[in-house]
Design a protein around this motif. Structure first.
Motif, short mmCIF file in Angstrom:
data_model
loop_
_atom_site.label_atom_id
_atom_site.label_comp_id
_atom_site.label_asym_id
_atom_site.label_seq_id
_atom_site.Cartn_x
_atom_site.Cartn_y
_atom_site.Cartn_z
N ASP A 158 -0.69 10.99 -6.92
CA ASP A 158 0.56 10.62 -7.60
C ASP A 158 0.33 10.45 -9.10
OD1 ASP A 158 2.04 10.64 -5.28
OD2 ASP A 158 1.85 8.48 -4.92
N TYR B 59 -2.33 -3.99 -9.20
CA TYR B 59 -3.69 -3.48 -9.41
C TYR B 59 -4.38 -4.21 -10.56
CZ TYR B 59 -3.55 0.48 -6.19
OH TYR B 59 -3.52 1.25 -5.07
N PRO C 225 -6.95 2.05 -4.71
CA PRO C 225 -6.14 3.27 -4.67
C PRO C 225 -6.71 4.32 -3.71
CG PRO C 225 -6.43 2.53 -6.92
CD PRO C 225 -7.32 1.66 -6.09
N HIS D 138 2.28 3.93 -2.07
CA HIS D 138 2.37 4.73 -3.29
C HIS D 138 2.65 3.87 -4.53
CE1 HIS D 138 2.30 8.66 -1.24
NE2 HIS D 138 2.88 8.01 -0.25
N ARG E 40 0.82 -1.20 0.00
CA ARG E 40 0.00 0.00 0.00
C ARG E 40 0.86 1.25 0.00
NH1 ARG E 40 -2.89 0.44 -2.28
NH2 ARG E 40 -3.98 2.14 -1.29
N ASP F 279 -2.71 7.98 -3.89
CA ASP F 279 -2.39 7.28 -5.13
C ASP F 279 -2.89 8.05 -6.35
OD1 ASP F 279 -1.26 5.26 -3.62
OD2 ASP F 279 -3.12 4.12 -3.51
N ALA G 131 1.46 3.98 -7.45
CA ALA G 131 1.50 4.72 -8.71
C ALA G 131 2.90 5.22 -9.04
CB ALA G 131 0.53 5.90 -8.66
#
Length: 520
Positions: free
Chosen positions: A136, A38, A129, A27, A25, A133, A29
């Protein structure tokens, strides 16, 4: 649905918990590798929804079968209602049915056949997300757009820097990007994103689950125009929207506000905040002065027996300051090994403001990274050896390898690799930097030396090397550089920062030489 399919769905649902609990979990992205998780979660959620539909279809089938039986009875008493109820069998059956069966139907219809699927969605919501996220991802997309000068309409249709991809944005995507631009007070860009969203909505039906219509987007666009103190454009857009929905209360309120604006407002140009100052030569096409003393050759000496047997193709990109590119230094298997070793250890990259300062998550560098000891694997040992072969520098006191994987629009803002703002000869400093490119990048992701107009695009297996110190030992600020945003692809690189201590005999200081290195 066949029994094998049912068993398949049950097996998938039973294994979802282990995936969701293991997902990182931090970041995601900011790392293309992390984003792959994902995709797996999205696939499982789609299967979960299909299984929910399957249960609904079973329930619908049962209702339809019961309706057929009821319709047969209904057809009988429609012919002659008095005769139908005169028969005691029919009368009793009718009373019993209405007394008992409809209560059971009420219970049956109130029951939701998708409770297990709904419970799974509640459980996985913790792994979807977050606001950080999406922030980002928005930052990454804005950097790609602004640095490479891309138009929102082209990006929405999958046209990225003159390359067409089979991808596209939805109206929701465009609206989110517009709202980000509004937050940055970049109203012209927000206007273009909203116009694209409106054009997309005109060509499709409204999503019943995630609704978004032209009126919603128009309202945001009008508010953007008002923020720019441009009531004239706002009024024009409102007129078109009111033709579609003349009694919409939101639009009518906005019309009154815009009418007031027209009486008092004067045009005001806002200076967009946008993203922090970024370099616009990342495409490698910028005009300007460049070092003209460039050449290529095969490196065969420098005191290394290895180079006598395996020459290294070398390209000098700048002789002052010295910047060089070594080709085919790493094998494909070594690069795969380095990526595989790093993947489970990756975490969001941080930066330091000064020596011994705490590490901080920063938007200036959007990637995931991990430190690797030079002796941890055969691949790192070979990379360490070949770096010594081609540079001749003492690596014993240098930093560990740092492996990075960049995410959506991943970049590293303009910076210097030097540890100290001022030269202090009593403490060690980074004399040189070596970047091992561990993957090709189809578009973007170049290393740009902003003051030298030198742009180096990632090529798997190559090593980019330069000196951060002049030949006198002083800081050479001309080597400040930018990690340009990645447009398409997964950028993997491994950096080694080499210290000046231990280099007294391999690279002594000279004040009269122009180039910090004389090639053997």
């Amino acid at each position: 649905m066949r029994r094998s399919t049912i068993i398949f769905f049950v097996g998938v649902l039973a294994g979802l918990d282990s995936f969701s609990n293991a997902q990182s979990r931090e970041h995601p992205a900011r790392s293309i590798y992390k984003l792959r998780e994902y995709l797996e979660l999205q696939g499982n959620l789609v299967l979960n929804l299909e299984y929910y539909v399957y249960h609904l279809e079973i329930k619908l089938h049962k209702i339809q079968e019961a309706l057929l039986d009821m319709e047969k009875v209904h057809a009988l008493f429609e012919e002659d209602k008095r005769a139908f109820v005169s028969n005691p069998v029919n009368s009793f059956s009718l009373i019993r049915h209405m007394h008992s069966d409809w209560m059971k139907w009420q219970l049956y219809l109130s029951g939701d056949p998708g409770q297990e699927q709904l419970a799974y969605m509640r459980e996985t919501s913790a792994y979807l997300p977050t606001k950080d996220d999406i922030a980002d991802a928005l930052l990454g997309m804005e950097r790609v757009r602004s640095v490479y000068g891309l138009e929102p309409q082209d990006m929405a249709s999958g046209l990225l820097s003159d390359v067409q991809y089979d991808s596209s944005f939805s109206p929701h995507d465009c609206r989110s990007l517009a709202e980000y631009s509004i937050g940055m007070k970049d109203y012209p860009t927000a206007e273009r994103w909203l116009q694209v969203a409106i054009s997309l909505l005109q060509d499709r039906n409204e999503d019943p689950v995630v609704p978004l219509n032209i009126i919603d987007v128009t309202q945001t666009l009008v508010e953007s125009y008002r923020a720019q103190r441009n009531p004239w454009s706002a009024g024009h857009i409102l007129e078109a929207a009111l033709k579609l929905s003349p009694f919409d209360a939101r639009l009518l309120r906005l019309k009154e506000q815009v009418s007031t604006d027209l009486m008092y407002e004067v045009p005001l140009k806002h200076r967009p905040k946008g993203v922090p100052d970024q370099d616009h030569c990342c495409n490698g096409l910028c005009k300007g002065p460049r070092n003209r003393h460039l050449h290529c050759f095969y490196l065969t000496k420098r005191g290394s027996p290895f180079l006598l047997l395996a020459r290294v193709r070398t390209e000098i990109l700048s002789d002052d300051p010295f910047i060089v590119l070594y080709y085919d230094v790493l094998t494909h298997s070594d690069m795969v090994s380095l990526r595989n070793t790093s993947e489970p250890l990756l975490h969001p990259a941080t930066t330091i403001q000064y020596l011994n300062a705490p590490q901080e998550l920063s938007n200036s560098r959007t990637a995931h990274f991990v430190w690797l000891e030079p002796t941890i694997t055969e691949a790192t040992r070979r990379a360490d050896r070949v770096l010594w072969d081609v540079t001749g520098l003492n690596l014993s006191n240098s930093e560990m390898f740092q492996v990075n994987n960049y995410g959506i629009g991943g970049s590293f803002m303009r910076h210097s690799d030097l540890l100290h703002s001022e030269r202090n000869y009593l403490v060690r400093e980074r004399i040189a930097t070596a970047i091992f490119y561990l993957s090709d990048v189809p578009q973007g992701g170049a290393t740009l030396f902003t003051e030298l107009n030198v742009t180096v695009f990632p090529q798997a297996g190559t090593v980019l090397f330069w000196y951060n110190l002049a030949h006198s030992g002083d800081h050479d600020m001309r080597t400040r550089h930018t990690g340009c945003p990645v447009i398409v692809g997964s950028k993997w690189m491994m950096t080694r920062w080499i210290y000046d201590d231990g280099q007294a005999f391999t690279k002594p200081c000279h004040t009269k030489l122009k180039s910090p290195m004389v090639m053997a």
